[in-house]
Design a protein around this motif. Structure first.
Motif, PDB file in Angstrom:
ATOM      1  N   GLN A  86     -14.149  89.695   0.210  1.00 51.03           N
ATOM      2  CA  GLN A  86     -12.980  89.814   1.087  1.00 51.03           C
ATOM      3  C   GLN A  86     -11.680  90.079   0.310  1.00 51.03           C
ATOM      4  OE1 GLN A  86     -13.050  90.252   4.291  1.00 51.03           O
ATOM      5  NE2 GLN A  86     -10.846  90.490   4.347  1.00 51.03           N
ATOM      6  N   PRO A  87     -11.414  89.379  -0.772  1.00 50.15           N
ATOM      7  CA  PRO A  87     -10.184  89.681  -1.521  1.00 50.15           C
ATOM      8  C   PRO A  87     -10.167  91.122  -2.054  1.00 50.15           C
ATOM      9  CG  PRO A  87     -11.065  87.555  -2.209  1.00 50.15           C
ATOM     10  CD  PRO A  87     -12.093  88.190  -1.317  1.00 50.15           C
ATOM     11  N   LEU A  88     -11.313  91.620  -2.482  1.00 50.17           N
ATOM     12  CA  LEU A  88     -11.380  93.001  -2.966  1.00 50.17           C
ATOM     13  C   LEU A  88     -11.113  93.992  -1.836  1.00 50.17           C
ATOM     14  CD1 LEU A  88     -14.512  92.832  -5.296  1.00 50.17           C
ATOM     15  CD2 LEU A  88     -12.109  92.999  -5.969  1.00 50.17           C
ATOM     16  N   ARG A  89     -11.656  93.702  -0.640  1.00 46.97           N
ATOM     17  CA  ARG A  89     -11.394  94.584   0.505  1.00 46.97           C
ATOM     18  C   ARG A  89      -9.918  94.573   0.865  1.00 46.97           C
ATOM     19  NH1 ARG A  89     -16.325  92.673   1.942  1.00 46.97           N
ATOM     20  NH2 ARG A  89     -15.517  91.036   3.277  1.00 46.97           N
ATOM     21  N   ALA A  90      -9.280  93.409   0.788  1.00 51.51           N
ATOM     22  CA  ALA A  90      -7.848  93.318   1.086  1.00 51.51           C
ATOM     23  C   ALA A  90      -7.046  94.122   0.060  1.00 51.51           C
ATOM     24  CB  ALA A  90      -7.411  91.855   1.089  1.00 51.51           C
ATOM     25  N   GLU A  91      -7.435  94.012  -1.203  1.00 52.55           N
ATOM     26  CA  GLU A  91      -6.744  94.763  -2.255  1.00 52.55           C
ATOM     27  C   GLU A  91      -6.934  96.267  -2.053  1.00 52.55           C
ATOM     28  OE1 GLU A  91      -6.715  95.036  -7.146  1.00 52.55           O
ATOM     29  OE2 GLU A  91      -7.754  93.360  -6.182  1.00 52.55           O
ATOM     30  N   ALA A  92      -8.158  96.680  -1.703  1.00 56.48           N
ATOM     31  CA  ALA A  92      -8.434  98.095  -1.452  1.00 56.48           C
ATOM     32  C   ALA A  92      -7.642  98.589  -0.246  1.00 56.48           C
ATOM     33  CB  ALA A  92      -9.930  98.313  -1.232  1.00 56.48           C
ATOM     34  N   ARG A 122     -16.046 101.141  -6.401  1.00 58.22           N
ATOM     35  CA  ARG A 122     -17.290 100.937  -7.144  1.00 58.22           C
ATOM     36  C   ARG A 122     -17.743  99.482  -7.074  1.00 58.22           C
ATOM     37  NH1 ARG A 122     -15.959 104.702 -12.215  1.00 58.22           N
ATOM     38  NH2 ARG A 122     -16.946 106.599 -11.431  1.00 58.22           N
ATOM     39  N   THR A 123     -16.823  98.586  -7.210  1.00 53.40           N
ATOM     40  CA  THR A 123     -17.168  97.157  -7.159  1.00 53.40           C
ATOM     41  C   THR A 123     -17.698  96.792  -5.776  1.00 53.40           C
ATOM     42  OG1 THR A 123     -15.514  96.648  -8.816  1.00 53.40           O
ATOM     43  CG2 THR A 123     -16.320  94.819  -7.479  1.00 53.40           C
TER      44      THR A 123
END
Length: 129
Positions: A86-92, A122-123
Motif C-alpha cells: 500500500q505505501p508503494l502504491r501511494a508513492e506511485a 517493477r517493485t
C-alpha cells in the motif's frame, strides 16, 4: 515382451485419471450444455459429487478440504502482500499525479521522476532490480 518397467516408461507421460477431476469436468460440461445462461460453481461441485461412486467420495472430500485450506492460506498471503504494498502504491500514485501535472503544464518529466516510477512499478509488479 513388455516388462513392467517398460510399460511404466511408455505410459509415464499420461497423467493419472483423477475420478474427482473427471466428474467435475463432466458436471461442468453438462451444466454448460443445459444452462448456457450461467450457473454457480457450487452446482458443478454438487453434480460432480453426486456422479462419483461412493467409494471415491471420501477422497473427493479430502481434495475439497485441502483445496479450501490452500485457498484460505493463499488469501492470507495475498492480503498481507497487498497491505504491505500500500505505501508503494501511494508513492506511485503521487508520482503519477506529478507526471500528469507536468504534462498538463507542457513541462518536461524529469529523468529522476521516470526512474522513480519505473522502480516503483517493477517493485509492485514483483520484478524489482
Amino acid at each position: 515382451m513388455t516388462t513392467p518397467d517398460t510399460f511404466d516408461e511408455i505410459t509415464s507421460f499420461i497423467p493419472p485419471v483423477c475420478p474427482w477431476r473427471a466428474a467435475w469436468e463432466e458436471s461442468e460440461q453438462r451444466l454448460m450444455d443445459e444452462r448456457p445462461q450461467g450457473f454457480q460453481v457450487e452446482d458443478i461441485g454438487r453434480g460432480a459429487f453426486e456422479r462419483l461412486h461412493e467409494v471415491w467420495r471420501p477422497a473427493a472430500l479430502d481434495v475439497m478440504f485441502y483445496a479450501y485450506y490452500e485457498t484460505r492460506q493463499d488469501h492470507v498471503k495475498k492480503l498481507a502482500y497487498f497491505e504491505a504494498a500500500q505505501p508503494l502504491r501511494a508513492e506511485a500514485s503521487e508520482a503519477l499525479a506529478e507526471v500528469d501535472l507536468l504534462l498538463t503544464r507542457g513541462a518536461q518529466v524529469t529523468p529522476e521522476l521516470v526512474v522513480t516510477l519505473v522502480g516503483l512499478a517493477r517493485t509492485l509488479l514483483g520484478g524489482a532490480r
